[in-house]
Enzyme design. Structure first.
Site, PDB file in Angstrom:
ATOM      1  N   THR A 141       1.477   6.908   0.667  1.00  0.00           N
ATOM      2  CA  THR A 141       0.809   5.864   0.212  1.00  0.00           C
ATOM      3  C   THR A 141       0.742   5.580  -1.357  1.00  0.00           C
ATOM      4  O   THR A 141       1.263   6.566  -2.076  1.00  0.00           O
ATOM      5  CB  THR A 141      -0.524   6.125   0.781  1.00  0.00           C
ATOM      6  OG1 THR A 141      -1.433   4.828   0.616  1.00  0.00           O
ATOM      7  CG2 THR A 141      -1.114   7.208  -0.238  1.00  0.00           C
ATOM      8  N   SER A 155       0.778  -1.119  -0.150  1.00  0.00           N
ATOM      9  CA  SER A 155       0.198   0.265   0.065  1.00  0.00           C
ATOM     10  C   SER A 155       0.801   1.201   0.107  1.00  0.00           C
ATOM     11  O   SER A 155       0.326   2.442   0.039  1.00  0.00           O
ATOM     12  CB  SER A 155      -0.737   0.075   1.051  1.00  0.00           C
ATOM     13  OG  SER A 155      -0.015   0.038   2.511  1.00  0.00           O
ATOM     14  N   THR A 166      -1.530   3.042   3.566  1.00  0.00           N
ATOM     15  CA  THR A 166      -0.946   4.298   4.156  1.00  0.00           C
ATOM     16  C   THR A 166       0.114   4.028   5.387  1.00  0.00           C
ATOM     17  O   THR A 166      -0.316   3.588   6.442  1.00  0.00           O
ATOM     18  CB  THR A 166      -1.864   5.438   4.650  1.00  0.00           C
ATOM     19  OG1 THR A 166      -3.057   5.474   3.294  1.00  0.00           O
ATOM     20  CG2 THR A 166      -1.274   6.604   4.848  1.00  0.00           C
ATOM     21  N   ARG A 174      -6.729   9.566  -9.759  1.00  0.00           N
ATOM     22  CA  ARG A 174      -7.109   9.753  -8.497  1.00  0.00           C
ATOM     23  C   ARG A 174      -6.212   9.955  -7.304  1.00  0.00           C
ATOM     24  O   ARG A 174      -5.228   9.511  -7.334  1.00  0.00           O
ATOM     25  CB  ARG A 174      -8.021   8.671  -8.021  1.00  0.00           C
ATOM     26  CG  ARG A 174      -8.847   8.821  -6.652  1.00  0.00           C
ATOM     27  CD  ARG A 174      -7.893   8.091  -5.647  1.00  0.00           C
ATOM     28  NE  ARG A 174      -8.605   7.937  -4.265  1.00  0.00           N
ATOM     29  CZ  ARG A 174      -7.857   7.482  -3.087  1.00  0.00           C
ATOM     30  NH1 ARG A 174      -6.665   7.348  -3.157  1.00  0.00           N
ATOM     31  NH2 ARG A 174      -8.606   7.416  -1.884  1.00  0.00           N
ATOM     32  N   VAL A 175      -6.636  11.190  -6.718  1.00  0.00           N
ATOM     33  CA  VAL A 175      -5.548  11.448  -5.451  1.00  0.00           C
ATOM     34  C   VAL A 175      -6.383  11.426  -4.232  1.00  0.00           C
ATOM     35  O   VAL A 175      -7.371  11.842  -4.184  1.00  0.00           O
ATOM     36  CB  VAL A 175      -4.767  12.670  -5.648  1.00  0.00           C
ATOM     37  CG1 VAL A 175      -4.297  13.327  -4.363  1.00  0.00           C
ATOM     38  CG2 VAL A 175      -4.033  12.905  -6.820  1.00  0.00           C
ATOM     39  N   GLY A 176      -5.622  10.623  -3.218  1.00  0.00           N
ATOM     40  CA  GLY A 176      -6.554  10.370  -1.798  1.00  0.00           C
ATOM     41  C   GLY A 176      -6.170  11.514  -0.857  1.00  0.00           C
ATOM     42  O   GLY A 176      -5.718  12.616  -1.217  1.00  0.00           O
ATOM     43  N   ASP A 177      -6.047  11.335   0.219  1.00  0.00           N
ATOM     44  CA  ASP A 177      -6.104  12.337   1.348  1.00  0.00           C
ATOM     45  C   ASP A 177      -4.452  12.470   1.845  1.00  0.00           C
ATOM     46  O   ASP A 177      -4.223  13.566   2.368  1.00  0.00           O
ATOM     47  CB  ASP A 177      -6.809  11.922   2.646  1.00  0.00           C
ATOM     48  CG  ASP A 177      -6.335  10.591   3.186  1.00  0.00           C
ATOM     49  OD1 ASP A 177      -6.290   9.708   2.480  1.00  0.00           O
ATOM     50  OD2 ASP A 177      -5.840  10.511   4.415  1.00  0.00           O
ATOM     51  N   GLY A 236      -9.523   7.921   1.625  1.00  0.00           N
ATOM     52  CA  GLY A 236      -9.213   9.267   1.541  1.00  0.00           C
ATOM     53  C   GLY A 236     -10.276  10.098   1.207  1.00  0.00           C
ATOM     54  O   GLY A 236     -10.111  11.049   1.825  1.00  0.00           O
ATOM     55  N   THR A 249      -5.519   7.165   8.049  1.00  0.00           N
ATOM     56  CA  THR A 249      -5.526   6.111   7.239  1.00  0.00           C
ATOM     57  C   THR A 249      -6.872   5.747   6.857  1.00  0.00           C
ATOM     58  O   THR A 249      -7.714   6.252   7.505  1.00  0.00           O
ATOM     59  CB  THR A 249      -4.730   4.703   7.787  1.00  0.00           C
ATOM     60  OG1 THR A 249      -4.601   3.981   6.965  1.00  0.00           O
ATOM     61  CG2 THR A 249      -5.298   4.425   9.103  1.00  0.00           C
ATOM     62  N   GLY A 250      -7.115   4.882   5.653  1.00  0.00           N
ATOM     63  CA  GLY A 250      -8.309   4.648   5.223  1.00  0.00           C
ATOM     64  C   GLY A 250      -8.709   5.366   4.118  1.00  0.00           C
ATOM     65  O   GLY A 250      -8.049   5.946   3.275  1.00  0.00           O
TER      66      GLY A 250
END
Ligand code: GLY
Length: 324
Positions: A200, A80, A182, A210-213, A236, A233-234
């Site tokens: 991450t 991850s 993450t 796509r971009v997460g948090d 985003g 974590t988790g």
């Protein structure tokens, strides 16, 4: 004006205001051990160890968190983060990371490909550019200019898993103890200065682009050296919708403990996602520590844990959670 005067109950609801003080003369500070490092999930143990060594060798908090999370980025078996991270649905490993220091200086990269250590690129964005975040091809070009090596990050194992996923192409990110996502690391040093890092490969099988948090300061990571730090974590999207880590820190500023603050934000996430399709597979977790070195983790669902390292401890802690 005393800190207590700032405490309001406007959005804390029933959270009891704690007696935590942020004044370095406060005798409460003696109760907790610093330096102290916490990191998300089991890979946090190895990462903490390296961060700790860097800290003890006098390299400073920023280098400690950078070098700490690089352990996970470099490990092809950590699926991850970094090398060997699970790819997007087109088979591209795309990485997100950010880093932040005690002065609110921060750097981030998002949607970065073919560079194994996004956290180190994020640090250079912070130190060598007037910007906070570089993304995609621009981040890649910057990394190459800075001497990073371009390499294929899709390992045979990750490729195999991707080809298997393509058979059904069902997007349902599974985030749990065996298949975490993450690494976020928070560190308080012996001067009680705070540093953080987050890196991450993002949600497996995401849409390309796509971009997460994780690279977003305030979502995946936030700290205020007067108050404390939080990281996520988790999934985003859920963390971004609530400005998760910034909120945890702001709630601590109002007097809540790290646990109370993490819980409050997870409750908000729960409330706004209950009727959304992703509720079925949603998992988010936060870690937080305050200026005292007091720490906590809390997640929406059971299964989140975090690693603690200080002078007395080197261990995993099962986080509290909202839903079994
Ligand atoms: N928390 C990592 C991500 O959603 O990308």
């Amino acid at each position: 004006m005393s800190r207590r005067k700032f405490i309001t109950n406007t959005f804390l609801g029933s959270i009891a205001t704690s007696s935590i003080g942020f004044n370095l003369n406060d005798s409460n500070l003696k109760k907790f051990s610093v330096p102290r490092i916490i990191s998300t999930w089991n890979h946090g143990l190895g990462a903490n160890k390296v961060a700790w060594t860097n800290l003890k060798d006098g390299k400073g908090g920023l280098t400690a968190v950078e070098q700490g999370v690089r352990v996970s980025e470099d490990d092809p078996n950590e699926r991850s983060v970094g090398l060997g991270g699970l790819p997007d649905r087109k088979g591209n490993v795309t990485l997100d990371a950010c880093i932040m220091d005690k002065n609110n200086d921060c750097g981030a990269v998002s949607f970065l490909q073919n560079i194994k250590n996004p956290i180190s690129v994020a640090r250079l964005v912070m130190e060598k550019t007037p910007h906070v975040m570089l993304t995609g091809k621009g981040a890649y070009d910057f990394a190459i200019e800075q001497g990073f090596k371009s390499e294929n990050l899709l390992t045979e194992k990750s490729k195999e898993d991707w080809l298997k996923w393509l058979e059904k192409s069902n997007y349902k990110p599974t985030i749990n103890i065996e298949n975490h996502d993450t690494i976020s690391m928070l560190l308080i040093d012996s001067n009680r200065d705070i540093f953080g890092a987050c890196t991450t490969s993002g949600a497996a099988w995401k849409i390309h682009g796509r971009v997460g948090d994780s690279p977003i300061i305030g979502a995946g990571l936030f700290l205020d050296n007067d108050v404390g730090a939080a990281a996520a974590t988790g999934l985003g999207e859920a963390v971004i919708r609530t400005a998760g880590s910034a909120m945890v820190v702001e709630i601590m500023r109002q007097g809540a403990s790290p646990l109370e603050a993490c819980k409050e934000v997870v409750n908000r996430i729960s409330k706004i996602h209950r009727n959304r399709p992703e509720w079925e597979y949603l998992q988010v977790g936060f870690i937080a520590l305050n200026k005292n070195g007091e720490h906590a983790g809390y997640s929406l669902k059971k299964g989140f844990n975090y690693a603690l390292k200080d002078d007395e401890n080197e261990k995993m802690i099962d986080a509290n959670f909202k839903i079994k």
